[in-house]
Design a protein around this motif. Structure first.
Motif, short mmCIF file in Angstrom:
data_model
loop_
_atom_site.label_atom_id
_atom_site.label_comp_id
_atom_site.label_asym_id
_atom_site.label_seq_id
_atom_site.Cartn_x
_atom_site.Cartn_y
_atom_site.Cartn_z
N LYS A 233 0.84 -1.19 0.00
CA LYS A 233 0.00 0.00 0.00
C LYS A 233 0.88 1.25 0.00
O LYS A 233 2.05 1.20 0.39
CB LYS A 233 -0.91 0.01 1.23
N ASN A 234 0.31 2.37 -0.42
CA ASN A 234 1.06 3.63 -0.43
C ASN A 234 0.95 4.33 0.93
O ASN A 234 0.40 5.42 1.05
CB ASN A 234 0.56 4.54 -1.55
N GLU A 235 1.46 3.63 1.92
CA GLU A 235 1.51 4.20 3.27
C GLU A 235 2.69 3.56 3.99
O GLU A 235 3.01 2.40 3.75
CB GLU A 235 0.20 3.95 4.02
N GLY A 236 3.34 4.34 4.84
CA GLY A 236 4.51 3.81 5.52
C GLY A 236 5.72 3.79 4.62
O GLY A 236 5.62 3.96 3.39
N GLU A 237 6.89 3.59 5.21
CA GLU A 237 8.15 3.62 4.47
C GLU A 237 8.92 2.31 4.53
O GLU A 237 9.58 1.93 3.57
CB GLU A 237 9.06 4.74 5.03
#
Length: 291
Positions: A233-237
């Motif tokens: 997902k496009n969250e967190g690194e």
């Protein structure tokens, strides 16, 4: 830093032949949820999982075809590929090598199994990835980056966990071998059994991985088997990998190019008019000549 959560794990789609030399599973954009827009700058991923080709005197491959508007990246895991293009470039990539072709304004291209590999036969395993170009660079001059395995820097992980081969972008302070037009990280994680590696990419980058060999556990929660593809997902690194056996994992992370995509066959541009122009330019001989 926040941990990247997993969006989906994809099993390999049914294979199909590209020419007579590449038996591929098309993950991008063929799998539901892996559209060009979702995966930008990665707009196509064909995976030739390990497959035995018997000996032949006539090399298998793909005959002459055009490309415009993007880059093709071929990563060789098993076997050898020879290629030629209308700009006079040619070469051979073997196990561990990468061919990074910037088609940009347009080339005619052909690729096929290298002659001696064809005569002997053997296991063949490759990834071909298409990397989009921003509008301002789509009509730039074509170029090649021939990246041999000796020129790919390797980061040695602690505790004999394995190595990270940095094709493009960077891992820690180790730079990639390829130059890119936009931020693109491509890395092969070669992990020993029980080996762990940590990765960190900006949350808005589109990030995924392909298990080329072995099996891994991601973020201590999900097991990913050989030939499977995982999308974050496009969250967190951050995310972690742990090898459950000797494993090779291709890591992809790139900054999305937030521009319209018009794609038709071997052309990826921004408008339908540019696609029509590409067909006209091929017919007018503007891509050069290749037998």
């Amino acid at each position: 830093m926040k941990t990247k959560s997993i969006e989906h794990i994809f099993t390999p789609p049914a294979p199909h032949m590209v020419g007579d030399g590449f038996r591929v599973h098309n993950f991008i954009p063929g799998s539901y949820g892996l559209s060009m827009q979702r995966m930008s700058p990665f707009i196509m991923l064909d995976y030739n999982s390990k497959f035995y080709f018997p000996p032949t005197d006539k090399p298998r491959g793909v005959s002459v075809h055009p490309h415009r508007g993007f880059e093709t990246v071929t990563i060789a895991y098993k076997g050898k590929v020879a290629h030629h293009d209308s700009a006079g470039n040619s070469g051979i990539i073997g196990e561990g090598d990468v061919q990074w072709m910037t088609a940009a304004s347009g080339v005619l291209h052909k690729e096929y199994h290298e002659q001696e590999f064809s005569k002997a036969g053997g296991d063949f395993q490759m990834v071909q990835l298409w990397v989009n170009l921003p509008a301002k660079d789509k009509m730039s001059k074509p170029k090649y980056q021939e990246i041999t395995k000796e020129n790919i820097q390797k980061y040695a992980l602690d505790n004999d966990a394995g190595t990270i081969e940095v094709i493009s972008g960077a891992y820690q302070d180790t730079p990639g071998a390829a130059s890119t037009f936009t931020p693109v990280h491509l890395q092969n994680a070669k992990l020993n059994t029980g080996g762990k590696a940590k990765f960190s990419f900006p949350a808005h980058y589109n990030t995924a991985l392909l298990v080329v060999e072995g099996s891994i556990k991601v973020n201590d929660e999900k097991t990913v088997a050989t030939d499977n593809f995982l999308l974050f997902k496009n969250e967190g690194e951050d995310f972690t990998l742990e090898a459950l056996e000797q494993s090779v994992v291709l890591i992809l992370s790139g900054e999305p190019i937030l521009e319209p995509i018009a794609a038709h066959g071997p052309f990826v541009m921004n408008t339908r008019e540019e696609i029509i122009q590409a067909f006209e330019d091929v017919n007018l001989g503007k891509f050069g000549y290749l037998e």
